[in-house]
Design an enzyme around this catalytic site. Structure first.
Site, mmCIF file in Angstrom:
data_model
loop_
_atom_site.group_PDB
_atom_site.id
_atom_site.type_symbol
_atom_site.label_atom_id
_atom_site.label_comp_id
_atom_site.label_asym_id
_atom_site.label_seq_id
_atom_site.Cartn_x
_atom_site.Cartn_y
_atom_site.Cartn_z
ATOM 1 N N TYR A 181 0.497 -0.945 0.220
ATOM 2 C CA TYR A 181 0.319 0.362 0.048
ATOM 3 C C TYR A 181 0.976 0.980 0.103
ATOM 4 O O TYR A 181 2.535 1.188 0.180
ATOM 5 C CB TYR A 181 -0.700 0.163 0.744
ATOM 6 C CG TYR A 181 -1.753 -0.984 0.801
ATOM 7 C CD1 TYR A 181 -2.606 -1.523 -0.355
ATOM 8 C CD2 TYR A 181 -1.878 -2.335 1.942
ATOM 9 C CE1 TYR A 181 -3.499 -2.443 -0.206
ATOM 10 C CE2 TYR A 181 -3.185 -3.310 1.920
ATOM 11 C CZ TYR A 181 -4.246 -3.024 0.495
ATOM 12 O OH TYR A 181 -4.881 -4.620 0.559
ATOM 13 N N CYS B 92 -10.881 -18.565 5.231
ATOM 14 C CA CYS B 92 -11.291 -16.799 5.231
ATOM 15 C C CYS B 92 -10.727 -15.581 4.518
ATOM 16 O O CYS B 92 -11.153 -14.582 4.401
ATOM 17 C CB CYS B 92 -10.313 -16.803 7.136
ATOM 18 S SG CYS B 92 -8.959 -17.240 7.070
HETATM 19 FE FE1 SF4 Z 1 -8.531 -19.031 7.557
HETATM 20 FE FE2 SF4 Z 1 -7.568 -20.892 9.521
HETATM 21 FE FE3 SF4 Z 1 -10.342 -20.765 9.460
HETATM 22 FE FE4 SF4 Z 1 -8.496 -21.687 7.586
HETATM 23 S S1 SF4 Z 1 -8.737 -22.821 9.849
HETATM 24 S S2 SF4 Z 1 -10.681 -21.024 7.580
HETATM 25 S S3 SF4 Z 1 -6.485 -20.964 7.711
HETATM 26 S S4 SF4 Z 1 -8.687 -19.284 10.152
#
Ligand code: SF4
Ligand code: ADP
Length: 676
Positions: free
Chosen positions: A174, A349
């Site tokens: 950024y 995520c």
């Molecule tokens: Fe994200 Fe870990 Fe959840 Fe997988 S297990 S979605 S990497 S937080």
């Protein structure tokens, strides 16, 4: 009981004018929510504070409309409406005694500006990031003065919103990092050239921010200490040392990581181990007396302790581990380390953010649902009835469902055909780099073992008759899915006439594949992890492997999990042959027939085996066989048995069923809308 060994993790630490109650620091992470969902954001961050994170940060928060990332979920502090919205977040964090941090952000030529339609800004007149056919204006002195004022004004608003820590954000490609890096800064004035000149803007931003917050907030600097672009960019053993030495005592807190792209920083488990950033950031503490926070998918308290003891970090930074288990610190505090739901490093995520949708997590089905559905990661309402439930199938969906129903107090029986629990993750965790996915099974199996009202029956393949005879009040089928053999997949809409059955395999046939070195074609019309991971595994076993796909890149959907570039590089490095943009048309004379998706030009490949990774179908025969054997409405399907998808959806499906069992099923998730 609290293990005094971990006491050091719970030291108070001063950050400028503030004191953090412990060393657990939820570093900024995207939630996919942003300014469109302040109530949901506040609930998400509040839960992290409740779970014991001493500092809880927001996601990236734009300082001015010239940095807009729509449709992705970013926050903004452009005006007083934003102050009110962000105050909700700060208040939710303070309610549990944690410090609230806000990551002020300007994207420079990495912004989108599709909502605000402001011209993009950059140090030296770069082209917009990636494929957008627009240029970013080179900032002149007046632009720089204006930019500094925006940072100051946003910092003042952050103070009014109640934040304790205000960031200067020089990471992830950024704008401040664009000024810092020789790759993107070609200026000839006092902001370009020497390190002193390239750090000038950042030191001015730190000073401006400090003036704006009037001593009430700490000022953090987030810095990418290695851009992972080699000597073209900042490297941890090169320029980063001079940069940190130059700015050493200026910020109240150093938040250090690797960049440039986000994918380097939040690298998946397939491409990094816990603590993988240590070798990059270890030098920072030697050059400053200010506290340092760093990340590395930390889930093990011993690893955390080791980071502190060896003087690598002062704060244990976490984004993903705090997503997978918002109560991780509290579990350590209460001597319940065994209950930590460890992140598996799958990056689902991250995918939510890249898809511009609210966050979801494979391990934590309540993530993102704190406000929307009112789900709490550690609390679940007692069941409304004393109905007993038989769950058939102990994959991710069945395990999660049985556990959550058990926590609600129902009498639960979990029947699994196999000896081992885990279903699909038993297979997936055998693939190279995906070993940590077994944690989906491990955590649930462990927690189920603590509940006396859940009985587990292994090696119990259930027939419809067995199920009806079992006598449960309700039956949940979590029998999973199986891989298709007919070629239907993302691009293949019609079944293929696949004449030569002998040579055709699916991932379900892994143990039947040729053992002696053979020539194997993998056709990936699934586009997630399995196709490329199989290619990697079979190549490592000495087979000649060709990976074919109708899309122009390998494992296309993994662009969402920030893995695609790594995966493609790995296959190419391993000499896996790539046939891109080709659709499978059938098999003739033992040879797979392909056609170019653009021109239709045919291509014939020779091989000993054709491995189809295309799509999956539900294994729902039991559901149909049970019709008439059980009372109406007493049989439900969850997970892949309902609709095959990735593990996160199976876990969510199992959890949702348990939450809604006996409740009003018409409830719809809440959405945030402008006042009517
Ligand atoms: Fe994200 Fe870990 Fe959840 Fe997988 S297990 S979605 S990497 S937080
Ligand atoms: P999901 O992702 O939806 O949880 P999985 O495919 O991972 O689905 O898990 C399905 C599980 O169900 C597997 O472990 C499989 O052995 C088990 N299973 C399938 N059919 C039966 C059955 N008739 N009786 C008991 N277990 C079954």
């Amino acid at each position: 009981m609290f293990n005094p060994r971990y006491a050091r993790l719970f030291d108070e630490v001063r950050i400028g004018p503030k004191t953090a109650p412990n060393r657990f620091f939820q570093t900024p992470h995207a939630s996919g929510m942003g300014w469109r969902a302040p109530k949901a954001s506040a609930a998400l961050r509040g839960i992290k504070a409740e779970g014991g994170w001493g500092v809880v940060s927001t996601e990236y928060c734009s300082i001015h409309p010239s940095s807009d990332d729509f449709p992705f979920g970013y926050l903004s502090l452009w005006d007083e409406d934003d102050v009110r919205a962000l105050a909700r977040i700060a208040d939710a964090i303070h309610e549990h005694g944690s410090l609230a941090a806000v990551e002020l952000w300007h994207g420079g030529f990495h912004a989108n500006n599709r909502l605000t339609r402001e011209p993009l800004l950059s140090p030296s007149g770069q082209r917009a990031h990636f494929i957008q056919p627009m240029a970013a204006r080179a900032m002149d002195k007046a632009d720089i003065a204006e930019f500094r004022a925006w940072q100051s004004e946003a910092a003042a608003r952050a103070r009014r919103a109640g934040f304790d820590i205000v960031y200067v954000y020089a990471g992830h490609d950024y704008l401040p990092l664009q000024f810092l890096s020789r790759r993107t800064n070609r200026r000839l004035d006092e902001y370009g050239g020497s390190i002193e000149n390239r750090t000038r803007l950042i030191s001015q931003m730190i000073e401006d921010t400090r003036d704006a917050v009037k001593g009430d907030c700490a000022v953090a600097l987030r810095l990418a200490v290695d851009e992972l672009h080699g000597p073209r960019g900042i490297t941890h053993d090169g320029e980063a040392r001079d940069i940190v030495a130059t700015l050493a005592e200026l910020p109240d807190l150093w938040d250090v990581n690797v960049a440039g792209a986000l994918g380097n920083d939040s690298r998946s488990a397939r491409f990094s181990d816990e603590g993988f950033q240590e070798s990059y950031v270890a030098f920072v503490k030697k050059l400053t007396t200010k506290p340092v926070v760093g990340v590395g998918r930390f889930t093990s308290p011993d690893m955390m302790l080791s980071q502190l003891r060896r003087g690598i970090l002062d704060f244990i930074g976490a984004a993903r581990p705090s997503i997978a288990d918002p109560f991780l610190p509290l579990k350590i505090r209460e001597g319940r380390e065994d209950e930590i739901r460890e992140c598996i490093g799958c990056n689902i995520c991250r995918a939510a953010n890249n898809e511009a949708v609210p966050i979801r997590c494979t391990q934590n089905p309540t993530m993102g649902e704190e406000w929307r559905r009112g789900w709490h990661p550690e609390q679940i309402a007692p069941g409304r009835s004393d109905k007993s439930v038989l769950v058939v199938g102990a994959g991710p969906a069945g395990l999660e469902c049985a556990l959550a129903l058990g926590r609600r107090g129902h009498q639960v029986a979990l029947a699994e055909a196999g000896r081992e629990l885990g279903g699909r993750v038993l297979f997936e965790a055998r693939l190279p780099g995906l070993q940590s996915w077994i944690r989906v099974r491990d955590w649930r199996q462990h927690m189920i073992g603590k509940l006396a009202n859940i009985s587990v029956y292994r090696e119990s393949p259930m027939t419809a008759g067995d199920i009806a005879d079992f006598g449960a009040d309700h039956v949940v089928l979590a029998t999973g899915g199986s891989w298709r053999r007919d070629g239907i997949g993302g691009a293949g809409e019609e079944p293929l006439a696949l004449a030569d059955d002998e040579m055709i395999f699916t991932p379900d046939d892994l143990d039947r594949l040729p053992v002696k070195p053979a020539s194997i074609v993998i056709y990936d019309d699934d586009h997630y992890a399995v196709g490329s991971a199989l290619a990697e595994m079979l190549r490592a076993r000495g087979h000649r492997v060709t990976y074919a796909t109708p899309l122009p890149v390998v494992s296309s959907w993994t662009q969402m999990t920030d893995e695609q570039g790594f995966i493609q590089a790995r296959l190419m490095t391993m000499d896996v042959g790539l046939v891109l943009s080709h659709r499978l048309m059938g098999v003739a004379g033992g040879k797979p027939q392909f056609a170019c998706i653009h021109t239709g030009r045919p291509l014939e490949l020779s091989c000993d085996a054709l491995l189809l990774v295309t799509g999956r179908v539900p294994q729902d025969a039991l559901y149909h066989a049970l019709a008439g054997l059980m009372p109406d409405g007493a049989v439900s399907r969850i997970g892949d048995c309902l609709a095959p998808s990735h593990i996160a959806d199976a876990v969510f499906s199992g959890h949702r069923f348990a939450r809604e069992f006996g409740e009003d099923r018409t409830a719809v998730p809440r959405r945030e809308r402008p006042e009517p």
